[in-house]
Motif scaffolding. Sequence first.
Motif, PDB file in Angstrom:
ATOM      1  N   ALA A 176       7.080   3.599  -5.094  1.00  0.00           N
ATOM      2  CA  ALA A 176       5.846   3.300  -4.250  1.00  0.00           C
ATOM      3  C   ALA A 176       5.322   2.042  -4.680  1.00  0.00           C
ATOM      4  N   ALA A 177       4.606   1.265  -3.756  1.00  0.00           N
ATOM      5  CA  ALA A 177       4.217  -0.094  -4.245  1.00  0.00           C
ATOM      6  C   ALA A 177       3.308   0.222  -5.294  1.00  0.00           C
ATOM      7  N   ALA A 178       3.094  -0.850  -5.937  1.00  0.00           N
ATOM      8  CA  ALA A 178       2.228  -0.735  -7.273  1.00  0.00           C
ATOM      9  C   ALA A 178       0.557  -0.868  -6.704  1.00  0.00           C
TER      10      ALA A 178
ATOM     11  N   GLY B 114       0.916  -1.272  -0.076  1.00  0.00           N
ATOM     12  CA  GLY B 114       0.119   0.114   0.041  1.00  0.00           C
ATOM     13  C   GLY B 114       0.919   1.331  -0.029  1.00  0.00           C
ATOM     14  N   GLN B 115       0.628   2.241   1.038  1.00  0.00           N
ATOM     15  CA  GLN B 115       1.565   3.360   1.109  1.00  0.00           C
ATOM     16  C   GLN B 115       2.502   3.308   2.360  1.00  0.00           C
ATOM     17  N   SER B 116       2.868   1.858   2.662  1.00  0.00           N
ATOM     18  CA  SER B 116       3.858   1.897   3.843  1.00  0.00           C
ATOM     19  C   SER B 116       4.942   1.102   3.404  1.00  0.00           C
ATOM     20  N   LEU B 117       5.944   1.747   4.080  1.00  0.00           N
ATOM     21  CA  LEU B 117       7.534   0.974   3.684  1.00  0.00           C
ATOM     22  C   LEU B 117       7.890   0.210   4.957  1.00  0.00           C
TER      23      LEU B 117
ATOM     24  N   LEU C 265      -0.462  -7.332   7.606  1.00  0.00           N
ATOM     25  CA  LEU C 265      -1.459  -6.740   6.748  1.00  0.00           C
ATOM     26  C   LEU C 265      -2.768  -6.990   6.828  1.00  0.00           C
ATOM     27  N   PRO C 266      -3.675  -5.978   6.873  1.00  0.00           N
ATOM     28  CA  PRO C 266      -5.043  -6.344   7.110  1.00  0.00           C
ATOM     29  C   PRO C 266      -5.620  -6.997   5.645  1.00  0.00           C
ATOM     30  N   ASP C 267      -6.397  -7.975   6.076  1.00  0.00           N
ATOM     31  CA  ASP C 267      -6.882  -8.689   4.671  1.00  0.00           C
ATOM     32  C   ASP C 267      -8.161  -9.342   5.187  1.00  0.00           C
ATOM     33  N   PHE C 268      -9.140  -8.355   4.439  1.00  0.00           N
ATOM     34  CA  PHE C 268     -10.617  -8.680   4.736  1.00  0.00           C
ATOM     35  C   PHE C 268     -11.072  -9.819   3.754  1.00  0.00           C
ATOM     36  N   THR C 269     -10.396  -9.891   2.708  1.00  0.00           N
ATOM     37  CA  THR C 269     -10.838 -11.147   1.724  1.00  0.00           C
ATOM     38  C   THR C 269     -10.417 -12.420   2.318  1.00  0.00           C
ATOM     39  N   ARG C 270      -9.419 -12.457   3.072  1.00  0.00           N
ATOM     40  CA  ARG C 270      -8.922 -13.608   3.751  1.00  0.00           C
ATOM     41  C   ARG C 270      -8.304 -14.546   2.523  1.00  0.00           C
ATOM     42  N   THR C 271      -7.645 -13.939   1.804  1.00  0.00           N
ATOM     43  CA  THR C 271      -6.775 -14.600   0.760  1.00  0.00           C
ATOM     44  C   THR C 271      -5.560 -14.813   0.871  1.00  0.00           C
TER      45      THR C 271
ATOM     46  N   LEU D 186       2.956  -6.841  -2.765  1.00  0.00           N
ATOM     47  CA  LEU D 186       4.059  -6.427  -1.961  1.00  0.00           C
ATOM     48  C   LEU D 186       5.086  -5.973  -3.263  1.00  0.00           C
ATOM     49  N   LEU D 187       5.798  -5.229  -2.845  1.00  0.00           N
ATOM     50  CA  LEU D 187       6.922  -4.732  -3.737  1.00  0.00           C
ATOM     51  C   LEU D 187       8.136  -4.514  -3.089  1.00  0.00           C
TER      52      LEU D 187
END
Length: 297
Positions: free
Chosen positions: A295-297, A192-195, A222-228, A287-288
């Motif tokens: 910046a992350a894609a 996202g926008q965090s490094l 990392l928050p993942d509401f889709t739980r993938t 992740l990048l």
Amino acid sequence: MPVPVPTIVCGRCGTPFIGTAVCGNCGHPTATSRPLDTGAWRAQLRPAERGRVLGAAVADTLCLVVPTAAFAVATALGGWHAWAVVLVCLVILGLLVALGLWCLRGWGRFAGGALLGLRTLDGLTGLAPDRFVTPDRLLVADARNGADPLVIAVPRPAEPGTGAGPAPQPAPVRAPQPPPAPRPHDCFVAAGQSLTPLTGTLLVGRYPVRQLGAEPLPTLELPDFTRTMSRTHVLLENENGRLWATDLGSGNGTRIQRPGEPSVTMTARLRMPVVLGTRIDCGEQSLLITDGRRAAA
């Protein structure tokens, strides 16, 4: 100890040779070679005794008759019609005869010859009779005690220390120098926008377990509401500038895409090298690996 090697004899000059396409003496092709009936070849031949020849013939006959007779008796007791029994017995007998002829053409003997150590040869070629020949051309030779006319003995190379002289030592070869380790540089994991700095080991997941070994490890949750993304999805490592990624048996798998290369699916528990600019897809989370200027894609 000698090694048995099939003998091939030139049909033009009678010279033995092994594993070549043409005779080394006269250049005659081996595909059409037939050995000459030379006096030296006959002098080395040891004819078989008449009693052993008759014994081999009896053994071959029994190999043909006994299975056929046993089948005939079994089918007759089973209530088969007489004509069916005769027909099937003739088929079985024909198959056994064909098998015996095939063995005779290929190896110069059937069961009786193998049992009593005999070889049947074509007296004109000195090889197994690979075509129909008259009985007066056939020779039965004793193949026991190293006298098999279809093999020759090739000595093994002398073992070291048996008097054959010291084996030549190969010239020393310098081992290739390992490539120098790349200089450490700033490395971050962009989500996202965090490094997040990647200076050693980093566990990434939805709720990563903080300890895989003896000591707790840094984590990136990392928050993942889709739980993938799995709870502990991927392990990232920075070893003095060498970057690695390891899928920790995640449920939806991990894909990596290095710069200029197609995306590949990681094998679970297999450590794979990555570089700056590598995109890592953990389920639907991306992740990048970056140096902090992207910046992350």
